[in-house]
Scaffold this motif. Structure first.
Motif, PDB file in Angstrom:
ATOM      1  N   UNK A   1      30.231  35.455   8.207  1.00 56.62           N
ATOM      2  CA  UNK A   1      28.998  34.690   8.275  1.00 56.62           C
ATOM      3  C   UNK A   1      28.691  34.150   6.872  1.00 56.62           C
ATOM      4  N   UNK A   2      28.263  32.920   6.806  1.00 56.85           N
ATOM      5  CA  UNK A   2      27.954  32.285   5.529  1.00 56.85           C
ATOM      6  C   UNK A   2      26.483  32.487   5.170  1.00 56.85           C
ATOM      7  N   UNK A   3      26.172  32.260   3.916  1.00 59.34           N
ATOM      8  CA  UNK A   3      24.781  32.340   3.469  1.00 59.34           C
ATOM      9  C   UNK A   3      23.947  31.299   4.204  1.00 59.34           C
ATOM     10  N   UNK A   4      24.493  30.139   4.394  1.00 60.03           N
ATOM     11  CA  UNK A   4      23.763  29.078   5.112  1.00 60.03           C
ATOM     12  C   UNK A   4      23.447  29.508   6.545  1.00 60.03           C
ATOM     13  N   UNK A   5      24.391  30.148   7.216  1.00 61.11           N
ATOM     14  CA  UNK A   5      24.156  30.624   8.588  1.00 61.11           C
ATOM     15  C   UNK A   5      23.070  31.703   8.588  1.00 61.11           C
ATOM     16  N   UNK A   7      20.627  31.967   6.377  1.00 67.32           N
ATOM     17  CA  UNK A   7      19.364  31.273   6.130  1.00 67.32           C
ATOM     18  C   UNK A   7      18.827  30.648   7.411  1.00 67.32           C
ATOM     19  N   UNK A   8      19.700  30.012   8.157  1.00 68.87           N
ATOM     20  CA  UNK A   8      19.300  29.376   9.409  1.00 68.87           C
ATOM     21  C   UNK A   8      18.762  30.421  10.386  1.00 68.87           C
ATOM     22  N   UNK A   9      19.440  31.558  10.464  1.00 69.09           N
ATOM     23  CA  UNK A   9      18.988  32.626  11.366  1.00 69.09           C
ATOM     24  C   UNK A   9      17.637  33.170  10.921  1.00 69.09           C
ATOM     25  N   UNK A  10      17.441  33.316   9.620  1.00 68.75           N
ATOM     26  CA  UNK A  10      16.169  33.832   9.108  1.00 68.75           C
ATOM     27  C   UNK A  10      15.037  32.883   9.439  1.00 68.75           C
ATOM     28  N   UNK A  11      15.281  31.599   9.356  1.00 69.44           N
ATOM     29  CA  UNK A  11      14.249  30.613   9.690  1.00 69.44           C
ATOM     30  C   UNK A  11      13.786  30.733  11.138  1.00 69.44           C
ATOM     31  N   UNK A  12      14.609  31.303  11.996  1.00 69.18           N
ATOM     32  CA  UNK A  12      14.267  31.439  13.409  1.00 69.18           C
ATOM     33  C   UNK A  12      13.520  32.739  13.710  1.00 69.18           C
ATOM     34  N   UNK A  13      13.376  33.612  12.726  1.00 70.67           N
ATOM     35  CA  UNK A  13      12.675  34.874  12.935  1.00 70.67           C
ATOM     36  C   UNK A  13      11.178  34.648  12.991  1.00 70.67           C
ATOM     37  N   UNK A  14      10.488  35.567  13.644  1.00 69.32           N
ATOM     38  CA  UNK A  14       9.027  35.518  13.628  1.00 69.32           C
ATOM     39  C   UNK A  14       8.557  35.976  12.244  1.00 69.32           C
ATOM     40  N   UNK A  15       7.295  35.752  11.973  1.00 70.01           N
ATOM     41  CA  UNK A  15       6.736  36.168  10.683  1.00 70.01           C
ATOM     42  C   UNK A  15       6.880  37.683  10.489  1.00 70.01           C
ATOM     43  N   UNK A  16       6.619  38.437  11.527  1.00 72.70           N
ATOM     44  CA  UNK A  16       6.736  39.901  11.447  1.00 72.70           C
ATOM     45  C   UNK A  16       8.183  40.325  11.171  1.00 72.70           C
ATOM     46  N   UNK A  17       9.119  39.664  11.825  1.00 74.88           N
ATOM     47  CA  UNK A  17      10.544  39.976  11.605  1.00 74.88           C
ATOM     48  C   UNK A  17      10.967  39.620  10.179  1.00 74.88           C
ATOM     49  N   UNK A  18      10.481  38.478   9.686  1.00 74.61           N
ATOM     50  CA  UNK A  18      10.804  38.095   8.298  1.00 74.61           C
ATOM     51  C   UNK A  18      10.236  39.099   7.308  1.00 74.61           C
TER      52      UNK A  18
END
Length: 77
Positions: A1-5, A7-18
């Motif tokens: 998995x790349x750093x970019x992937x 980052x993209x996955x993190x952007x899809x998390x809810x605020x609580x998950x982040x």
């Protein structure tokens, strides 16, 4: 998995998950820093000589509590 992937996955998390992820990353970094300090201050580590010197100064009585080096409340104003 790349750093970019990631980052993209993190952007899809809810605020609580982040927030949970950020807390976990902070704990991970703190653990890495602690491990580095142990390595550095252990015999053979790059900071071990400083620890030895400090211990020698303490043994010689050349030590004052940190409070003695701090300006008093009056001196700060």
């Amino acid at each position: 998995m790349t750093v970019e992937a990631i980052k993209t996955a993190i952007e899809q998390l809810t605020e609580a998950e982040r927030r949970r992820l950020a807390d976990w990353i902070a704990e991970l970094e703190e653990g890495a820093w602690d491990a580095e300090m142990v390595r550095d201050l252990s015999p053979g580590g790059r900071g071990h000589h400083l620890l030895e010197k400090t211990n020698q100064e303490i043994d010689k009585g050349k030590f004052a509590p940190p409070e003695q080096g701090l300006p008093s409340q009056q001196e700060r104003h």
